[in-house]
Write a protein that holds these residues in place. Structure first.
Motif, PDB file in Angstrom:
ATOM      1  N   LEU A  82       4.888  -0.643 -13.026  1.00 48.03           N
ATOM      2  CA  LEU A  82       5.972  -0.661 -12.045  1.00 48.03           C
ATOM      3  C   LEU A  82       5.712   0.432 -11.020  1.00 48.03           C
ATOM      4  CD1 LEU A  82       8.885  -1.483 -11.086  1.00 48.03           C
ATOM      5  CD2 LEU A  82       9.699   0.369 -12.549  1.00 48.03           C
ATOM      6  N   LEU A  83       5.727   0.053  -9.747  1.00 51.92           N
ATOM      7  CA  LEU A  83       5.654   1.029  -8.662  1.00 51.92           C
ATOM      8  C   LEU A  83       7.029   1.092  -8.016  1.00 51.92           C
ATOM      9  CD1 LEU A  83       2.365  -0.097  -6.852  1.00 51.92           C
ATOM     10  CD2 LEU A  83       2.603   1.598  -8.654  1.00 51.92           C
ATOM     11  N   ALA A  84       7.526   2.289  -7.745  1.00 51.05           N
ATOM     12  CA  ALA A  84       8.824   2.441  -7.081  1.00 51.05           C
ATOM     13  C   ALA A  84       8.672   3.484  -5.975  1.00 51.05           C
ATOM     14  CB  ALA A  84       9.888   2.868  -8.078  1.00 51.05           C
ATOM     15  N   ARG A  85       9.199   3.150  -4.795  1.00 54.18           N
ATOM     16  CA  ARG A  85       9.101   4.073  -3.667  1.00 54.18           C
ATOM     17  C   ARG A  85      10.293   3.883  -2.752  1.00 54.18           C
ATOM     18  NH1 ARG A  85       5.728   4.935   1.389  1.00 54.18           N
ATOM     19  NH2 ARG A  85       5.312   7.160   1.283  1.00 54.18           N
TER      20      ARG A  85
ATOM     21  N   LEU B  58       0.829  -1.210   0.000  1.00 49.98           N
ATOM     22  CA  LEU B  58       0.000   0.000   0.000  1.00 49.98           C
ATOM     23  C   LEU B  58       0.862   1.259   0.000  1.00 49.98           C
ATOM     24  CD1 LEU B  58      -2.803  -1.052   2.495  1.00 49.98           C
ATOM     25  CD2 LEU B  58      -2.938  -0.923   0.006  1.00 49.98           C
ATOM     26  N   ALA B  59       1.979   1.231   0.737  1.00 51.19           N
ATOM     27  CA  ALA B  59       2.885   2.382   0.754  1.00 51.19           C
ATOM     28  C   ALA B  59       3.483   2.606  -0.637  1.00 51.19           C
ATOM     29  CB  ALA B  59       3.993   2.155   1.773  1.00 51.19           C
ATOM     30  N   ALA B  60       3.861   1.533  -1.310  1.00 53.76           N
ATOM     31  CA  ALA B  60       4.449   1.661  -2.647  1.00 53.76           C
ATOM     32  C   ALA B  60       3.447   2.237  -3.627  1.00 53.76           C
ATOM     33  CB  ALA B  60       4.943   0.303  -3.133  1.00 53.76           C
ATOM     34  N   ASN B  61       2.173   1.991  -3.390  1.00 54.44           N
ATOM     35  CA  ASN B  61       1.142   2.512  -4.286  1.00 54.44           C
ATOM     36  C   ASN B  61       1.088   4.037  -4.249  1.00 54.44           C
ATOM     37  OD1 ASN B  61      -0.817   1.893  -6.215  1.00 54.44           O
ATOM     38  ND2 ASN B  61      -2.457   2.176  -4.737  1.00 54.44           N
ATOM     39  N   ARG B  62       1.641   4.647  -3.185  1.00 48.92           N
ATOM     40  CA  ARG B  62       1.687   6.110  -3.111  1.00 48.92           C
ATOM     41  C   ARG B  62       2.961   6.654  -3.754  1.00 48.92           C
ATOM     42  NH1 ARG B  62      -0.054   4.616   1.981  1.00 48.92           N
ATOM     43  NH2 ARG B  62       1.950   5.087   2.924  1.00 48.92           N
ATOM     44  N   GLY B  63       3.802   5.794  -4.286  1.00 44.13           N
ATOM     45  CA  GLY B  63       5.054   6.223  -4.895  1.00 44.13           C
ATOM     46  C   GLY B  63       4.921   6.476  -6.383  1.00 44.13           C
TER      47      GLY B  63
ATOM     48  N   VAL C 222      14.493   3.022 -15.914  1.00 41.41           N
ATOM     49  CA  VAL C 222      15.182   4.268 -16.278  1.00 41.41           C
ATOM     50  C   VAL C 222      14.273   5.462 -15.997  1.00 41.41           C
ATOM     51  CG1 VAL C 222      16.037   5.624 -18.242  1.00 41.41           C
ATOM     52  CG2 VAL C 222      16.742   3.243 -17.963  1.00 41.41           C
ATOM     53  N   ARG C 223      13.005   5.350 -16.400  1.00 42.73           N
ATOM     54  CA  ARG C 223      12.048   6.444 -16.149  1.00 42.73           C
ATOM     55  C   ARG C 223      11.890   6.689 -14.653  1.00 42.73           C
ATOM     56  NH1 ARG C 223       8.329   8.881 -19.548  1.00 42.73           N
ATOM     57  NH2 ARG C 223       6.836   9.030 -17.857  1.00 42.73           N
ATOM     58  N   ALA C 224      11.813   5.613 -13.883  1.00 43.24           N
ATOM     59  CA  ALA C 224      11.654   5.752 -12.432  1.00 43.24           C
ATOM     60  C   ALA C 224      12.891   6.409 -11.826  1.00 43.24           C
ATOM     61  CB  ALA C 224      11.400   4.383 -11.803  1.00 43.24           C
ATOM     62  N   ALA C 225      14.079   6.041 -12.314  1.00 38.94           N
ATOM     63  CA  ALA C 225      15.320   6.628 -11.796  1.00 38.94           C
ATOM     64  C   ALA C 225      15.376   8.129 -12.090  1.00 38.94           C
ATOM     65  CB  ALA C 225      16.525   5.919 -12.403  1.00 38.94           C
ATOM     66  N   GLU C 226      14.793   8.525 -13.223  1.00 41.16           N
ATOM     67  CA  GLU C 226      14.753   9.953 -13.577  1.00 41.16           C
ATOM     68  C   GLU C 226      13.635  10.675 -12.843  1.00 41.16           C
ATOM     69  OE1 GLU C 226      14.130   9.688 -17.771  1.00 41.16           O
ATOM     70  OE2 GLU C 226      16.247   9.312 -18.215  1.00 41.16           O
ATOM     71  N   GLY C 227      12.822   9.930 -12.112  1.00 39.94           N
ATOM     72  CA  GLY C 227      11.703  10.542 -11.401  1.00 39.94           C
ATOM     73  C   GLY C 227      10.528  10.865 -12.287  1.00 39.94           C
ATOM     74  N   LYS C 228      10.519  10.291 -13.500  1.00 40.93           N
ATOM     75  CA  LYS C 228       9.428  10.555 -14.436  1.00 40.93           C
ATOM     76  C   LYS C 228       8.477   9.366 -14.420  1.00 40.93           C
ATOM     77  CE  LYS C 228      12.350  13.031 -17.696  1.00 40.93           C
ATOM     78  NZ  LYS C 228      13.018  12.921 -18.991  1.00 40.93           N
ATOM     79  N   GLY C 229       7.358   9.550 -13.783  1.00 43.45           N
ATOM     80  CA  GLY C 229       6.373   8.479 -13.762  1.00 43.45           C
ATOM     81  C   GLY C 229       5.013   9.049 -14.055  1.00 43.45           C
ATOM     82  N   ASP C 230       4.056   8.175 -14.180  1.00 39.86           N
ATOM     83  CA  ASP C 230       2.685   8.625 -14.300  1.00 39.86           C
ATOM     84  C   ASP C 230       2.283   9.144 -12.918  1.00 39.86           C
ATOM     85  OD1 ASP C 230       2.979   7.454 -16.796  1.00 39.86           O
ATOM     86  OD2 ASP C 230       2.200   5.541 -16.104  1.00 39.86           O
ATOM     87  N   PRO C 231       1.331  10.051 -12.837  1.00 42.75           N
ATOM     88  CA  PRO C 231       0.967  10.591 -11.520  1.00 42.75           C
ATOM     89  C   PRO C 231       0.448   9.491 -10.598  1.00 42.75           C
ATOM     90  CG  PRO C 231      -0.544  11.364 -13.226  1.00 42.75           C
ATOM     91  CD  PRO C 231       0.566  10.639 -13.917  1.00 42.75           C
ATOM     92  N   ALA C 232       0.749   9.615  -9.320  1.00 39.56           N
ATOM     93  CA  ALA C 232       0.302   8.622  -8.342  1.00 39.56           C
ATOM     94  C   ALA C 232      -1.213   8.654  -8.244  1.00 39.56           C
ATOM     95  CB  ALA C 232       0.919   8.909  -6.982  1.00 39.56           C
ATOM     96  N   ARG C 233      -1.787   7.475  -8.077  1.00 37.54           N
ATOM     97  CA  ARG C 233      -3.233   7.402  -7.966  1.00 37.54           C
ATOM     98  C   ARG C 233      -3.671   7.838  -6.584  1.00 37.54           C
ATOM     99  NH1 ARG C 233      -5.074   1.700 -10.289  1.00 37.54           N
ATOM    100  NH2 ARG C 233      -5.828   1.632  -8.168  1.00 37.54           N
ATOM    101  N   GLY C 234      -4.813   8.479  -6.535  1.00 35.55           N
ATOM    102  CA  GLY C 234      -5.371   8.890  -5.252  1.00 35.55           C
ATOM    103  C   GLY C 234      -6.064   7.706  -4.591  1.00 35.55           C
TER     104      GLY C 234
END
Length: 127
Positions: free
Chosen positions: A30-33, A15-20, A106-118
């Motif tokens: 892919l979820l990364a936190r 659940l915590a990773a889902n906020r990442g 690579v996208r996650a390392a650059e901090g470029k992800g899709d917006p986190a879901r509410g």
């Protein structure tokens, strides 16, 4: 299993990773936190929407192999990595999944992800 990786088993960690950070690909999300210095950890989620137990277990085995090969070199240090299976993930070519995971990391390392879901909306139960 790779010695530098550990498995996420607690629901609270999922659940915590889902906020990442989330990076969606055709076969998976892919979820990364960051995880406060607990090293590289991974988790896999495949819901019953994907198929029966045989299909879900096959997908989990493929994801596990993908993560074991990719995370030691290209995973984010001190992060939780969670793969969520998507509908087309079982039929996708393994090499294609590996490329998509590399691009997602690579996208996650650059901090470029899709917006986190509410928070998810609760469905009202009908009587």
């Amino acid at each position: 299993m790779h010695p530098s990786l550990s498995v996420i088993r607690k629901r609270s960690d999922f659940l915590a990773a889902n906020r990442g950070l989330r990076v969606a690909r055709p076969g998976f999300v892919l979820l990364a936190r960051p995880n406060e210095g607990q090293g590289k950890r991974y988790g896999i989620t495949v819901t019953k929407k994907i198929g029966n137990a045989v299909v879900r277990n096959r997908m989990k085995r493929r994801f596990r192999e993908l993560l074991w090969s990719a995370l030691p070199e290209s995973g984010l240090p001190n992060h939780d990595h969670i793969l969520i299976g998507r509908e087309g993930g079982v039929e996708r070519d393994f090499a294609q999944l590996r490329e998509e995971l590399g691009a997602a990391l690579v996208r996650a390392a650059e901090g470029k992800g899709d917006p986190a879901r509410g928070p998810r909306k609760r469905r009202s139960r009908r009587a």
